[in-house]
Scaffold this active site. Structure first.
Site, PDB file in Angstrom:
ATOM      1  N   TYR A 104     -23.159 -30.027 -15.413  1.00 27.10           N
ATOM      2  CA  TYR A 104     -22.092 -29.834 -14.420  1.00 27.10           C
ATOM      3  C   TYR A 104     -22.552 -30.343 -13.051  1.00 27.10           C
ATOM      4  CZ  TYR A 104     -18.547 -27.156 -11.791  1.00 27.10           C
ATOM      5  OH  TYR A 104     -17.513 -26.768 -10.953  1.00 27.10           O
ATOM      6  N   SER A 140     -17.923 -29.647  -5.823  1.00 29.55           N
ATOM      7  CA  SER A 140     -18.470 -28.312  -6.097  1.00 29.55           C
ATOM      8  C   SER A 140     -19.680 -28.047  -5.203  1.00 29.55           C
ATOM      9  CB  SER A 140     -18.916 -28.261  -7.567  1.00 29.55           C
ATOM     10  OG  SER A 140     -19.825 -27.204  -7.798  1.00 29.55           O
TER      11      SER A 140
HETATM   12  P1  NAP Z   1     -10.303 -23.644 -14.951  1.00 28.64           P
HETATM   13  O1  NAP Z   1      -9.664 -22.365 -14.564  1.00 28.64           O
HETATM   14  O2  NAP Z   1     -11.252 -23.702 -16.098  1.00 28.64           O
HETATM   15  O3  NAP Z   1      -9.153 -24.775 -15.162  1.00 28.64           O
HETATM   16  C1  NAP Z   1      -9.563 -26.068 -15.508  1.00 28.64           C
HETATM   17  C2  NAP Z   1      -8.327 -26.832 -15.912  1.00 28.64           C
HETATM   18  O4  NAP Z   1      -8.700 -28.153 -16.329  1.00 28.64           O
HETATM   19  C3  NAP Z   1      -7.606 -26.172 -17.082  1.00 28.64           C
HETATM   20  O5  NAP Z   1      -6.207 -26.240 -16.893  1.00 28.64           O
HETATM   21  C4  NAP Z   1      -8.043 -27.047 -18.245  1.00 28.64           C
HETATM   22  O6  NAP Z   1      -7.119 -27.070 -19.306  1.00 28.64           O
HETATM   23  C5  NAP Z   1      -8.069 -28.405 -17.580  1.00 28.64           C
HETATM   24  N1  NAP Z   1      -8.801 -29.383 -18.392  1.00 28.64           N
HETATM   25  C6  NAP Z   1     -10.015 -29.219 -18.966  1.00 28.64           C
HETATM   26  N2  NAP Z   1     -10.357 -30.337 -19.624  1.00 28.64           N
HETATM   27  C7  NAP Z   1      -9.336 -31.226 -19.454  1.00 28.64           C
HETATM   28  C8  NAP Z   1      -9.098 -32.560 -19.904  1.00 28.64           C
HETATM   29  N3  NAP Z   1      -9.968 -33.220 -20.673  1.00 28.64           N
HETATM   30  N4  NAP Z   1      -7.937 -33.162 -19.555  1.00 28.64           N
HETATM   31  C9  NAP Z   1      -7.024 -32.492 -18.804  1.00 28.64           C
HETATM   32  N5  NAP Z   1      -7.179 -31.223 -18.344  1.00 28.64           N
HETATM   33  C10 NAP Z   1      -8.335 -30.614 -18.675  1.00 28.64           C
HETATM   34  O7  NAP Z   1     -11.098 -24.203 -13.699  1.00 28.64           O
HETATM   35  P2  NAP Z   1     -10.923 -23.917 -12.139  1.00 28.64           P
HETATM   36  O8  NAP Z   1     -11.852 -22.834 -11.748  1.00 28.64           O
HETATM   37  O9  NAP Z   1      -9.477 -23.843 -11.791  1.00 28.64           O
HETATM   38  O10 NAP Z   1     -11.567 -25.270 -11.587  1.00 28.64           O
HETATM   39  C11 NAP Z   1     -10.766 -26.420 -11.353  1.00 28.64           C
HETATM   40  C12 NAP Z   1     -11.689 -27.479 -10.809  1.00 28.64           C
HETATM   41  O11 NAP Z   1     -12.421 -26.934  -9.702  1.00 28.64           O
HETATM   42  C13 NAP Z   1     -12.752 -27.923 -11.810  1.00 28.64           C
HETATM   43  O12 NAP Z   1     -13.022 -29.301 -11.630  1.00 28.64           O
HETATM   44  C14 NAP Z   1     -13.992 -27.115 -11.407  1.00 28.64           C
HETATM   45  O13 NAP Z   1     -15.188 -27.760 -11.776  1.00 28.64           O
HETATM   46  C15 NAP Z   1     -13.833 -27.082  -9.926  1.00 28.64           C
HETATM   47  N6  NAP Z   1     -14.509 -25.989  -9.224  1.00 28.64           N
HETATM   48  C16 NAP Z   1     -14.292 -24.703  -9.577  1.00 28.64           C
HETATM   49  C17 NAP Z   1     -14.930 -23.695  -8.829  1.00 28.64           C
HETATM   50  C18 NAP Z   1     -14.764 -22.227  -9.130  1.00 28.64           C
HETATM   51  O14 NAP Z   1     -15.560 -21.428  -8.583  1.00 28.64           O
HETATM   52  N7  NAP Z   1     -13.801 -21.836  -9.935  1.00 28.64           N
HETATM   53  C19 NAP Z   1     -15.730 -24.030  -7.753  1.00 28.64           C
HETATM   54  C20 NAP Z   1     -15.949 -25.386  -7.468  1.00 28.64           C
HETATM   55  C21 NAP Z   1     -15.308 -26.354  -8.197  1.00 28.64           C
HETATM   56  P3  NAP Z   1      -7.416 -26.155 -20.594  1.00 28.64           P
HETATM   57  O15 NAP Z   1      -7.108 -24.757 -20.185  1.00 28.64           O
HETATM   58  O16 NAP Z   1      -6.491 -26.704 -21.638  1.00 28.64           O
HETATM   59  O17 NAP Z   1      -8.867 -26.331 -20.960  1.00 28.64           O
HETATM   60  C1  GCO Z   2     -21.605 -21.627 -11.750  1.00 29.29           C
HETATM   61  C2  GCO Z   2     -20.209 -21.703 -11.218  1.00 29.29           C
HETATM   62  C3  GCO Z   2     -20.105 -22.779 -10.169  1.00 29.29           C
HETATM   63  C4  GCO Z   2     -18.704 -22.877  -9.676  1.00 29.29           C
HETATM   64  C5  GCO Z   2     -18.547 -23.919  -8.637  1.00 29.29           C
HETATM   65  C6  GCO Z   2     -19.329 -23.644  -7.403  1.00 29.29           C
HETATM   66  O1  GCO Z   2     -21.761 -21.364 -12.952  1.00 29.29           O
HETATM   67  O2  GCO Z   2     -22.516 -21.821 -10.935  1.00 29.29           O
HETATM   68  O3  GCO Z   2     -19.280 -21.934 -12.260  1.00 29.29           O
HETATM   69  O4  GCO Z   2     -20.549 -23.991 -10.686  1.00 29.29           O
HETATM   70  O5  GCO Z   2     -17.826 -23.176 -10.709  1.00 29.29           O
HETATM   71  O6  GCO Z   2     -18.777 -25.192  -9.124  1.00 29.29           O
HETATM   72  O7  GCO Z   2     -18.929 -24.574  -6.422  1.00 29.29           O
END
Ligand code: NAP
Ligand code: GCO
Length: 266
Positions: A157, A144
């Protein structure tokens, strides 16, 4: 010829019923991989399987909580028996809690660390032995911006994602000799359910202040789409990256390189 193909490979993407994991899985399927994914609820796994089918992908879905070491061991064993050896692991499952640190309970802090950091450790520990047996493998940890930067309300986080950056480097250090490459992808701000609260339109119809902030902080002047991560993930899962190890590839539209739009230059 540079080899970006994943043909004949089994890719396990955690938490990939939707969001970033789903987009990465679609990209990997397009490069020839067989897709395996998990989620914590059967209804989400079922929804995920239907969504993959709609995209023309016969994905294998399993219910498994990445924080439960015993369940993960059984999950990996089942996948190996039913689908095949796991060649690629994407530790994507993750949660965020946006709470000021002084208001956050230790239990809440532990829950975020458990899913976002302990989960990837448990999953990697479960797949590495067979990867060694098979002569190598690929592990991609979804880090992230918060692996590098802090901000208000995301202490747990950021601690988890900072730790995940170093876990990535440590797996690379410890298992590189077995032809296992472990790298990270650091997405910028991506439009998924996880960031939906940061993009909600205001009662007067204006953009959320955080939405405006991110646009000003991003040279690309847009939020990322989950699909923006598929290409980098296929690269890190393919033979083309066999000499890339312990690297965090930031896919952020330039946020980390940019001080931010100066007032008056909007
Ligand atoms: P999301 O839409 O919240 O999806 C997260 C997924 O992880 C959901 O399918 C959730 O299932 C699953 N999950 C949560 N807890 C779990 C567990 N204990 N065991 C198995 N599955 C679990 O998140 P996203 O935005 O796609 O993000 C995916 C990854 O990218 C995460 O690691 C997040 O931190 C990272 N990320 C996101 C962003 C962003 O801007 N979106 C940026 C940087 C990094 P449920 O629906 O059942 O909870
Ligand atoms: C926040 C956001 C971010 C993104 C991502 C950025 O609240 O700042 O959720 O943390 O999810 O991790 O890279």
């Amino acid at each position: 010829m540079v080899d970006f193909s994943l043909k004949g490979k089994v890719a396990l993407i955690t938490g990939a019923s939707y969001g970033i994991g789903f987009a990465i899985a679609k990209g990997m399927a397009g490069a020839g991989a067989t897709i395996v994914f998990n989620d914590i609820k059967q209804e989400l796994v079922d929804k995920g399987i239907a969504a993959y089918k709609e995209a023309g992908i016969e994905a294998h879905g399993y219910v498994c909580d990445v924080t439960n070491e015993e369940a993960v061991g059984e999950f990996v064993k089942k996948v190996t028996e039913e689908v095949g050896h796991i060649n690629i692991l994407v530790n994507n499952a993750g949660i965020i809690m946006r709470i000021p640190m002084l208001d956050m309970t230790a239990a809440q802090f532990r829950k975020v660390i458990d899913i976002d950091l302990n989960g990837p450790f448990i999953m990697a520990k479960a797949v590495i032995p067979d990867m060694i047996e098979q002569g190598g493998g690929k592990i991609i940890n979804i880090c992230s911006m918060m692996s590098e930067l802090g901000r208000e309300t995301v202490s747990a986080y950021a601690a988890a994602k900072g730790g995940l950056k170093m876990l990535t480097r440590n797996i690379a250090s410890e298992y590189g000799k077995y032809n296992i490459q472990c790298n990270g992808i650091g997405p910028g701000y991506i439009a998924t359910p996880q960031t939906a609260p940061l993009r909600e339109l205001q009662p007067d119809g204006s953009r959320h202040p955080f939405d405006q902030f991110i646009i000003a902080k991003t040279p690309a002047e847009r939020w990322g789409e989950a699909e923006d991560l598929a290409g980098p993930a296929v690269f890190l899962a393919s033979p083309a990256s066999d000499f890339v190890n312990g690297h965090i590839l930031y896919v952020d539209g330039g946020i980390l390189a940019y001080i931010g739009k100066q007032p008056g230059n909007e």
